[in-house]
Design a protein around this motif. Sequence first.
Motif, PDB file in Angstrom:
ATOM      1  N   SER A 112       2.433 -26.679 -22.427  1.00 21.61           N
ATOM      2  CA  SER A 112       2.318 -28.067 -21.985  1.00 21.61           C
ATOM      3  C   SER A 112       1.598 -28.111 -20.647  1.00 21.61           C
ATOM      4  CB  SER A 112       3.701 -28.698 -21.852  1.00 21.61           C
ATOM      5  OG  SER A 112       4.424 -28.098 -20.785  1.00 21.61           O
ATOM      6  N   ARG A 113       1.239 -29.306 -20.227  1.00 18.43           N
ATOM      7  CA  ARG A 113       0.550 -29.463 -18.950  1.00 18.43           C
ATOM      8  C   ARG A 113       1.396 -28.922 -17.803  1.00 18.43           C
ATOM      9  NH1 ARG A 113       0.324 -33.176 -14.813  1.00 18.43           N
ATOM     10  NH2 ARG A 113      -1.741 -33.481 -13.854  1.00 18.43           N
ATOM     11  N   SER A 114       2.679 -29.254 -17.800  1.00 19.97           N
ATOM     12  CA  SER A 114       3.546 -28.792 -16.709  1.00 19.97           C
ATOM     13  C   SER A 114       3.711 -27.275 -16.740  1.00 19.97           C
ATOM     14  CB  SER A 114       4.917 -29.483 -16.799  1.00 19.97           C
ATOM     15  OG  SER A 114       5.563 -29.178 -18.018  1.00 19.97           O
ATOM     16  N   GLU A 115       3.718 -26.681 -17.936  1.00 15.00           N
ATOM     17  CA  GLU A 115       3.838 -25.228 -18.031  1.00 15.00           C
ATOM     18  C   GLU A 115       2.581 -24.531 -17.512  1.00 15.00           C
ATOM     19  OE1 GLU A 115       6.859 -24.809 -21.875  1.00 15.00           O
ATOM     20  OE2 GLU A 115       4.697 -25.008 -22.201  1.00 15.00           O
ATOM     21  N   VAL A 116       1.410 -25.100 -17.830  1.00 16.47           N
ATOM     22  CA  VAL A 116       0.166 -24.524 -17.316  1.00 16.47           C
ATOM     23  C   VAL A 116       0.125 -24.632 -15.797  1.00 16.47           C
ATOM     24  CG1 VAL A 116      -2.347 -24.726 -17.275  1.00 16.47           C
ATOM     25  CG2 VAL A 116      -1.123 -24.976 -19.435  1.00 16.47           C
ATOM     26  N   LEU A 117       0.508 -25.792 -15.266  1.00 18.59           N
ATOM     27  CA  LEU A 117       0.528 -25.978 -13.814  1.00 18.59           C
ATOM     28  C   LEU A 117       1.478 -24.990 -13.146  1.00 18.59           C
ATOM     29  CD1 LEU A 117       0.466 -29.880 -13.505  1.00 18.59           C
ATOM     30  CD2 LEU A 117      -1.358 -28.293 -12.891  1.00 18.59           C
ATOM     31  N   GLY A 118       2.654 -24.802 -13.733  1.00 19.34           N
ATOM     32  CA  GLY A 118       3.622 -23.863 -13.165  1.00 19.34           C
ATOM     33  C   GLY A 118       3.087 -22.445 -13.158  1.00 19.34           C
ATOM     34  N   MET A 119       2.434 -22.045 -14.254  1.00 17.00           N
ATOM     35  CA  MET A 119       1.880 -20.703 -14.339  1.00 17.00           C
ATOM     36  C   MET A 119       0.775 -20.492 -13.302  1.00 17.00           C
ATOM     37  SD  MET A 119      -0.242 -19.000 -17.486  1.00 17.00           S
ATOM     38  CE  MET A 119      -1.441 -20.346 -17.336  1.00 17.00           C
ATOM     39  N   LEU A 120      -0.119 -21.482 -13.171  1.00 14.84           N
ATOM     40  CA  LEU A 120      -1.218 -21.359 -12.207  1.00 14.84           C
ATOM     41  C   LEU A 120      -0.694 -21.344 -10.771  1.00 14.84           C
ATOM     42  CD1 LEU A 120      -3.925 -23.699 -13.795  1.00 14.84           C
ATOM     43  CD2 LEU A 120      -3.884 -21.197 -13.758  1.00 14.84           C
ATOM     44  N   ARG A 121       0.308 -22.169 -10.475  1.00 18.40           N
ATOM     45  CA  ARG A 121       0.883 -22.168  -9.124  1.00 18.40           C
ATOM     46  C   ARG A 121       1.456 -20.797  -8.784  1.00 18.40           C
ATOM     47  NH1 ARG A 121       3.284 -27.294 -10.639  1.00 18.40           N
ATOM     48  NH2 ARG A 121       2.063 -29.022  -9.759  1.00 18.40           N
ATOM     49  N   GLU A 122       2.110 -20.191  -9.774  1.00 19.06           N
ATOM     50  CA  GLU A 122       2.705 -18.871  -9.538  1.00 19.06           C
ATOM     51  C   GLU A 122       1.633 -17.816  -9.294  1.00 19.06           C
ATOM     52  OE1 GLU A 122       5.604 -15.626 -11.820  1.00 19.06           O
ATOM     53  OE2 GLU A 122       5.292 -17.638 -12.664  1.00 19.06           O
ATOM     54  N   LYS A 123       0.578 -17.833 -10.112  1.00 19.31           N
ATOM     55  CA  LYS A 123      -0.478 -16.830  -9.988  1.00 19.31           C
ATOM     56  C   LYS A 123      -1.311 -17.048  -8.720  1.00 19.31           C
ATOM     57  CE  LYS A 123      -1.030 -15.878 -14.942  1.00 19.31           C
ATOM     58  NZ  LYS A 123      -0.744 -14.433 -14.872  1.00 19.31           N
ATOM     59  N   ILE A 124      -1.668 -18.308  -8.457  1.00 18.98           N
ATOM     60  CA  ILE A 124      -2.496 -18.598  -7.284  1.00 18.98           C
ATOM     61  C   ILE A 124      -1.668 -18.497  -6.001  1.00 18.98           C
ATOM     62  CG2 ILE A 124      -3.905 -20.384  -6.154  1.00 18.98           C
ATOM     63  CD1 ILE A 124      -4.645 -21.382  -8.951  1.00 18.98           C
ATOM     64  N   GLY A 125      -0.354 -18.703  -6.146  1.00 21.83           N
ATOM     65  CA  GLY A 125       0.529 -18.610  -4.982  1.00 21.83           C
ATOM     66  C   GLY A 125       0.532 -17.241  -4.337  1.00 21.83           C
ATOM     67  N   VAL A 126       0.089 -16.236  -5.057  1.00 20.57           N
ATOM     68  CA  VAL A 126      -0.025 -14.898  -4.475  1.00 20.57           C
ATOM     69  C   VAL A 126      -1.096 -14.887  -3.389  1.00 20.57           C
ATOM     70  CG1 VAL A 126      -0.614 -12.500  -4.988  1.00 20.57           C
ATOM     71  CG2 VAL A 126       0.730 -13.829  -6.636  1.00 20.57           C
ATOM     72  N   TYR A 127      -2.097 -15.770  -3.543  1.00 18.81           N
ATOM     73  CA  TYR A 127      -3.225 -15.799  -2.613  1.00 18.81           C
ATOM     74  C   TYR A 127      -3.162 -16.991  -1.650  1.00 18.81           C
ATOM     75  CZ  TYR A 127      -5.026 -12.817  -6.365  1.00 18.81           C
ATOM     76  OH  TYR A 127      -5.188 -11.846  -7.314  1.00 18.81           O
ATOM     77  N   ILE A 128      -2.583 -18.108  -2.119  1.00 17.54           N
ATOM     78  CA  ILE A 128      -2.552 -19.334  -1.317  1.00 17.54           C
ATOM     79  C   ILE A 128      -1.118 -19.840  -1.229  1.00 17.54           C
ATOM     80  CG2 ILE A 128      -3.379 -21.710  -1.102  1.00 17.54           C
ATOM     81  CD1 ILE A 128      -5.791 -20.966  -2.784  1.00 17.54           C
ATOM     82  N   LYS A 129      -0.703 -20.173  -0.034  1.00 15.43           N
ATOM     83  CA  LYS A 129       0.636 -20.712   0.147  1.00 15.43           C
ATOM     84  C   LYS A 129       0.660 -22.187  -0.263  1.00 15.43           C
ATOM     85  CE  LYS A 129       4.332 -21.295   3.566  1.00 15.43           C
ATOM     86  NZ  LYS A 129       4.717 -21.120   4.981  1.00 15.43           N
ATOM     87  N   ASN A 130       1.589 -22.519  -1.146  1.00 11.55           N
ATOM     88  CA  ASN A 130       1.770 -23.900  -1.629  1.00 11.55           C
ATOM     89  C   ASN A 130       0.457 -24.523  -2.123  1.00 11.55           C
ATOM     90  OD1 ASN A 130       4.532 -23.831  -0.889  1.00 11.55           O
ATOM     91  ND2 ASN A 130       4.004 -24.413   1.223  1.00 11.55           N
ATOM     92  N   PRO A 131      -0.180 -23.922  -3.133  1.00 13.00           N
ATOM     93  CA  PRO A 131      -1.419 -24.513  -3.659  1.00 13.00           C
ATOM     94  C   PRO A 131      -1.152 -25.836  -4.365  1.00 13.00           C
ATOM     95  CG  PRO A 131      -0.650 -22.764  -5.107  1.00 13.00           C
ATOM     96  CD  PRO A 131       0.241 -22.729  -3.889  1.00 13.00           C
ATOM     97  N   ILE A 132      -2.108 -26.739  -4.275  1.00 14.20           N
ATOM     98  CA  ILE A 132      -2.030 -28.025  -4.975  1.00 14.20           C
ATOM     99  C   ILE A 132      -3.010 -27.964  -6.140  1.00 14.20           C
ATOM    100  CG2 ILE A 132      -2.367 -30.520  -4.792  1.00 14.20           C
ATOM    101  CD1 ILE A 132      -1.854 -30.189  -1.763  1.00 14.20           C
TER     102      ILE A 132
END
Length: 258
Positions: A112-132
Amino acid sequence: MKKIIPFLLALFLFSCASRKDVVYYQGIDGISPQEKSATYEIKMQPDDLLMIIVSAEDPEIAVPFNLSSISVQSRGNMEAAIGQQTMQMYLVDANGTIEFPVLGRVKVSGLSRSEVLGMLREKIGVYIKNPIINLRIMNFKVSVQGEVTVPGTYNIDSERITLIEALSKAGDLTIYGKRNNILIIREIDGLKSYNRVDITNAEFINSPFYYLAQNDVVYVEPNKSKINGAAVGSNTGVIISISSLLITLITLIITTTK
């Protein structure tokens, strides 16, 4: 003449539609209101075109996680070419994945859209703090065919549309549309399903097909009157009207001659 009267009368009665065949939401007063509407989110599918934008407090650190804009040349009315910045988008491939900057190949199909967003936040969060992260499906569409006023394929601005909204976009069903047997063709992960919905029964509001998914096909089957009328011709309505008038005139003539 007396032999003609029963035939014309039967034709007239056959053309009449009952209330249960036409009226929507029958029995809705007997349905208990839900305390909270069930949440609905569409699932990503192959061929979806996604716009994904990553932002951060420091715009510079988010740049590597966004596709670069390209300049598109356009002409019109002999005017000079004008450069326009267009954001490139992600096409979900046949395997249900997208090629994302820095992260590489990412599986999104079936999420779902929220699941994709959650996955991307987790992966990108390794490089960026609190990504939007903003995500939107850019080619969400449904097709409506059959006995509706304006059949066609309709682009949907939001990411949620009900069956009733889709039918309304198509100008609603004609009087010849079969309301208790609407077909919804849906494809999920390459598998097609064929589902029937009765919109004369208010219970369909709780159906899993009350909300449509991207690329759904809605087909409204013609009723018996339309099918039988096709054998007579496109002037069936006129013939029926004339027949009913003849019945009235013949009845009056018989009555006055007695």
